[in-house]
Design a protein around this motif. Structure first.
Motif, PDB file in Angstrom:
ATOM      1  N   ALA A 112       0.826  -1.206   0.000  1.00 40.69           N
ATOM      2  CA  ALA A 112       0.000   0.000   0.000  1.00 40.69           C
ATOM      3  C   ALA A 112       0.860   1.256   0.000  1.00 40.69           C
ATOM      4  CB  ALA A 112      -0.919  -0.021   1.217  1.00 40.69           C
ATOM      5  N   VAL A 113       1.903   1.260   0.812  1.00 36.75           N
ATOM      6  CA  VAL A 113       2.782   2.427   0.866  1.00 36.75           C
ATOM      7  C   VAL A 113       3.512   2.615  -0.464  1.00 36.75           C
ATOM      8  CG1 VAL A 113       4.877   3.335   1.952  1.00 36.75           C
ATOM      9  CG2 VAL A 113       3.053   2.402   3.358  1.00 36.75           C
ATOM     10  N   HIS A 132       2.510   1.677  -3.403  1.00 36.07           N
ATOM     11  CA  HIS A 132       1.553   2.122  -4.420  1.00 36.07           C
ATOM     12  C   HIS A 132       1.244   3.605  -4.265  1.00 36.07           C
ATOM     13  CE1 HIS A 132      -1.612   1.914  -7.348  1.00 36.07           C
ATOM     14  NE2 HIS A 132      -2.468   2.425  -6.478  1.00 36.07           N
ATOM     15  N   LYS A 133       1.170   4.069  -3.024  1.00 38.52           N
ATOM     16  CA  LYS A 133       0.865   5.480  -2.787  1.00 38.52           C
ATOM     17  C   LYS A 133       2.043   6.382  -3.161  1.00 38.52           C
ATOM     18  CE  LYS A 133      -0.816   8.663   0.677  1.00 38.52           C
ATOM     19  NZ  LYS A 133      -1.241   8.864   2.047  1.00 38.52           N
ATOM     20  N   ARG A 134       3.259   5.921  -2.850  1.00 35.69           N
ATOM     21  CA  ARG A 134       4.449   6.750  -3.115  1.00 35.69           C
ATOM     22  C   ARG A 134       4.773   6.845  -4.599  1.00 35.69           C
ATOM     23  NH1 ARG A 134       8.859   5.210   1.518  1.00 35.69           N
ATOM     24  NH2 ARG A 134       7.764   6.230   3.225  1.00 35.69           N
ATOM     25  N   SER A 135       4.732   5.729  -5.281  1.00 35.30           N
ATOM     26  CA  SER A 135       5.099   5.736  -6.704  1.00 35.30           C
ATOM     27  C   SER A 135       4.166   4.814  -7.483  1.00 35.30           C
ATOM     28  CB  SER A 135       6.553   5.306  -6.882  1.00 35.30           C
ATOM     29  OG  SER A 135       6.762   4.065  -6.275  1.00 35.30           O
ATOM     30  N   PRO A 136       3.051   5.338  -7.932  1.00 36.51           N
ATOM     31  CA  PRO A 136       2.077   4.499  -8.642  1.00 36.51           C
ATOM     32  C   PRO A 136       2.529   4.062 -10.030  1.00 36.51           C
ATOM     33  CG  PRO A 136       1.326   6.772  -8.552  1.00 36.51           C
ATOM     34  CD  PRO A 136       2.584   6.690  -7.745  1.00 36.51           C
ATOM     35  N   ARG A 168       7.028  -3.762  -7.118  1.00 32.48           N
ATOM     36  CA  ARG A 168       6.445  -3.441  -5.806  1.00 32.48           C
ATOM     37  C   ARG A 168       6.272  -4.693  -4.967  1.00 32.48           C
ATOM     38  NH1 ARG A 168       1.253  -0.338  -7.187  1.00 32.48           N
ATOM     39  NH2 ARG A 168       2.036  -0.151  -9.267  1.00 32.48           N
TER      40      ARG A 168
END
Length: 89
Positions: free
Chosen positions: A29-30, A32-36, A43
């Motif tokens: 989750a982190v 994905h949020k930082r670098s989608p 990831r």
């Protein structure tokens, strides 16, 4: 708090697996949020590495806890037992 400790002591592998799964999910989750824009496979690899590192730390802590619990139990058993063991009689 003591009920949680007793449950964890009784279900060690389940709690370690839960820590691993939650660390994997949190790391995904982190990331994905930082670098989608990063590939999902990359990831997943990084999340697995983070989860494994955390799991090793938890396993080390569990091993230390087991060692010190056994050591304390042996010390209290030595103090409490005034009679020699049956094989010495």
């Amino acid at each position: 708090m003591s009920s949680l400790q007793s449950w964890v002591a009784e279900h060690k592998l389940t709690s370690i697996g839960a820590v691993w799964a939650s660390a994997l999910g949190t790391s995904l989750a982190v990331a994905h949020k930082r670098s989608p824009t990063v590939k999902t496979s990359l990831r997943l690899i990084h999340a697995r590495m983070h989860a494994q590192a955390l799991t090793l730390a938890v396993l080390s802590g569990a091993a230390l806890l087991h060692y010190f619990d056994a050591k304390d139990k042996a010390a209290t058993d030595d103090v409490e037992s005034a009679t020699p063991p049956p094989w010495l009689n």
